[in-house]
Motif scaffolding. Structure first.
Motif, PDB file in Angstrom:
ATOM      1  N   GLU A 293       0.819  -1.206   0.000  1.00 52.77           N
ATOM      2  CA  GLU A 293       0.000   0.000   0.000  1.00 52.77           C
ATOM      3  C   GLU A 293       0.857   1.262   0.000  1.00 52.77           C
ATOM      4  O   GLU A 293       1.851   1.364   0.738  1.00 52.77           O
ATOM      5  N   HIS A 294       0.463   2.222  -0.845  1.00 55.69           N
ATOM      6  CA  HIS A 294       1.049   3.561  -0.901  1.00 55.69           C
ATOM      7  C   HIS A 294      -0.093   4.578  -0.888  1.00 55.69           C
ATOM      8  O   HIS A 294      -1.224   4.247  -1.255  1.00 55.69           O
ATOM      9  N   PRO A 295       0.192   5.833  -0.554  1.00 55.40           N
ATOM     10  CA  PRO A 295      -0.842   6.859  -0.718  1.00 55.40           C
ATOM     11  C   PRO A 295      -1.221   6.992  -2.190  1.00 55.40           C
ATOM     12  O   PRO A 295      -0.341   7.085  -3.054  1.00 55.40           O
ATOM     13  N   GLN A 296      -2.504   7.018  -2.486  1.00 55.58           N
ATOM     14  CA  GLN A 296      -2.926   7.163  -3.871  1.00 55.58           C
ATOM     15  C   GLN A 296      -2.447   8.491  -4.455  1.00 55.58           C
ATOM     16  O   GLN A 296      -2.104   8.570  -5.641  1.00 55.58           O
ATOM     17  N   ASN A 364      -5.672   4.999  -0.310  1.00 58.20           N
ATOM     18  CA  ASN A 364      -4.471   4.238  -0.672  1.00 58.20           C
ATOM     19  C   ASN A 364      -4.608   3.524  -2.008  1.00 58.20           C
ATOM     20  O   ASN A 364      -5.708   3.119  -2.407  1.00 58.20           O
ATOM     21  N   ASN A 366      -3.116   0.045  -3.821  1.00 55.43           N
ATOM     22  CA  ASN A 366      -2.427  -1.197  -3.441  1.00 55.43           C
ATOM     23  C   ASN A 366      -2.269  -2.093  -4.650  1.00 55.43           C
ATOM     24  O   ASN A 366      -3.036  -2.000  -5.621  1.00 55.43           O
ATOM     25  N   ILE A 425       1.370   6.211   6.620  1.00 52.81           N
ATOM     26  CA  ILE A 425       0.350   5.504   5.844  1.00 52.81           C
ATOM     27  C   ILE A 425      -0.516   4.661   6.776  1.00 52.81           C
ATOM     28  O   ILE A 425      -0.012   3.800   7.510  1.00 52.81           O
TER      29      ILE A 425
END
Length: 533
Positions: A293-296, A364, A366, A425
């Motif tokens: 997962e990363h910030p969108q 997020n 993913n 996050i």
């Protein structure tokens, strides 16, 4: 119709601007353009210049004359038009039976129903209306229904996914477009017919699946839920029926001579039964890994640039690297604005997947970051060794989180220590999670390959290997670990048995599975007349 390639317009353009671009490309007056159809639209973000690139079929007056005067990039349109075959003449004594109501089974069942074959669809899980309640209950309370869950039930595993509809399958017969048309007829937005990366989202898929089932029933087909095939009836190397079980007890021996196995990639008990019955199968390569997962906002900025227009959808990505040991590490089933979900289907085991709604509006992004494994990685030479390899990882994941999704920061994954606090996050998850050491789930060579692969992706997407990126595990259901062997006529060595879709090893996603379902329906129709005693 004239096909025009590489029509480029800025993001946010109007329909009139597209018409004007078509007219100028063809060098015709406005009244000579009588209509047009978008064949494909893609977004080009290279060089910091955001624009849409169109492939368009235009209908014009004086077509031959216009074509003669056009420069390169314009040609006579050629489009594969799907045609279901004429029925064969061989007599059917029983209705075809389709096991599984994922994309492969539903599209096979719909095609056969439309052609008058009145198939019987058998599904171990629930109808989609009840299934969604069961899955939500599992995510909230952790109570697993082993027969109806994220993997099993009407719509298959794809119902709880991002609903991606793009495929790389070569398609001279036009099945891809036919699948998309059927989706639109069932309630999907018409834009999926031309978007380069179409998707539906879990919320839309549920209504579409229900619509398809209702159409099958209206046309004379039958759908049985809570009904599991537990055995085959074979005679002289041919299918003669299936043993069905409901509520843990044998309910019926259903006669059939045409059996479509569209069981999905998680039907492990079915694979074991097929092995015991001597159905030819072979192990195949697949991949395992983690959800990342990363910030969108970070992903969208990396793909579109700073200050990108708000009208653009949440950006996606596709990355691939190689580890020092030459293992392929790559992203899979990327979910913009999505959720990581507990996708378990067996007691005391835990698997994760990714899911998005149509709006893709969670904070997020993913994707699965996975590493290739082959039969050389398995213990033993059994055809189901890959299944046991998956189960070993899933048991470790379950134990690590005590039934909750294990989560680890990437920085801690690199150090091989359990995470004790989140960074910037916050997880977007369906199902309970716990901070732990996800790396401990994997054999050393796989976890090292994942580490190297993710670190290598930093050069592709700045921030990808940030220390507080979240990893969760285990992503183990990327594809089927077996292939149920079929010949060129799509039948198994067992006469009348048709392995179909992703679980059988012949597809890799919603669209390709649906296309395979159409292929199987065509194979049955070419041989048999749509009548039975």
């Amino acid at each position: 119709m004239l096909r025009i390639q590489q029509l480029k317009l800025p993001v946010g353009h109007t329909e009139q601007e597209l018409r004007e671009k078509i007219r100028k490309k063809l060098r015709i007056r406005p009244e000579e353009l009588t209509g047009y159809q978008i064949v494909r639209r893609s977004l080009d973000a290279r060089g910091g210049k955001l624009q849409y690139v169109y492939l368009v079929d235009a209908e014009v007056k004086r077509e031959s004359e216009v074509l003669r005067h056009c420069k390169k990039g314009v040609e006579k349109a050629k489009r594969a038009v799907y045609q279901f075959p004429k029925s064969g003449t061989k007599r059917l004594f029983c209705r075809p039976v389709i096991v599984g109501t994922g994309p492969a089974g539903l599209f096979c069942g719909l095609a056969l129903s439309r052609a008058g074959y009145a198939p019987i669809l058998v599904e171990r899980g629930q109808c989609v209306e009840e299934r969604v309640k069961t899955v939500e209950n599992f995510w909230k309370l952790g109570i697993l229904d082993a027969q109806s869950n994220v993997q099993f039930g009407e719509g298959g595993a794809g119902t709880f996914s991002d609903g991606k509809l793009n495929t790389l399958v070569k398609d001279p017969a036009g099945r891809n477009q036919e699948v998309l048309k059927i989706f639109v007829e069932a309630g999907a937005p018409k834009e999926i017919l031309y978007e380069q990366k179409p998707h539906l989202g879990t919320d839309l898929l549920m209504g579409i699946v229900r619509h398809m089932r209702e159409e099958i029933l209206r046309l004379g087909g039958e759908v049985r839920f809570g009904c599991q095939m537990t055995d085959l009836v074979l005679e002289k190397g041919a299918v003669r029926g299936v043993v069905l079980q409901e509520e843990g007890k044998v309910s019926e021996v259903l006669e059939t001579e045409q059996l479509v196995l569209a069981v999905g990639h998680s039907a492990r008990d079915t694979f074991a039964m097929l092995k015991a019955r001597g159905v030819p199968m072979q192990p195949k390569a697949f991949a395992v890994g983690v959800r990342m997962e990363h910030p969108q906002s970070m992903i969208s900025e990396s793909q579109y640039g700073k200050g990108y227009p708000s009208c653009l959808p949440p950006a996606s990505y596709k990355v691939t690297r190689k580890s020092e040991s030459e293992r392929g590490v790559y992203s899979f089933c990327m979910c913009p604005g999505g959720y990581v979900v507990n996708a378990s289907s067996e007691e005391k085991m835990l698997a994760v997947n990714g899911m998005s709604y149509q709006a893709r509006d969670s904070r997020n992004a993913n994707s699965a970051m996975i590493v290739t494994v082959t039969p050389k990685d398995y213990e033993g030479t059994d055809v189901l060794a890959g299944v046991e390899f998956q189960r070993k990882l899933e048991r470790a994941a379950f134990c690590l989180g005590d039934g909750r999704i294990p989560v680890q920061l990437f920085g801690d994954f690199c150090q091989n220590v359990a995470s004790t606090a989140l960074g910037q996050i916050e997880p977007c998850m369906k199902g309970a999670y716990v901070l732990s050491n996800v790396r401990s789930i994997f054999p050393k060579e796989l976890s090292q390959a994942l580490k190297e692969g993710i670190e290598g992706c930093e050069a592709l997407i700045p921030g990808f290997a940030r220390k507080d990126a979240l990893l969760s595990g285990v992503e183990s259901r990327t594809s089927s670990p077996v292939r149920i062997i079929r010949a060129e006529d799509l039948e198994s060595q067992i006469s009348g048995l048709y392995p179909c879709g992703e679980g059988a090893g012949y597809a890799g996603g919603i669209t390709s599975a649906a296309m395979d379902g159409l292929k199987i329906a065509e194979a049955i129709a070419k041989k048999y007349a749509p009548c039975y005693d």
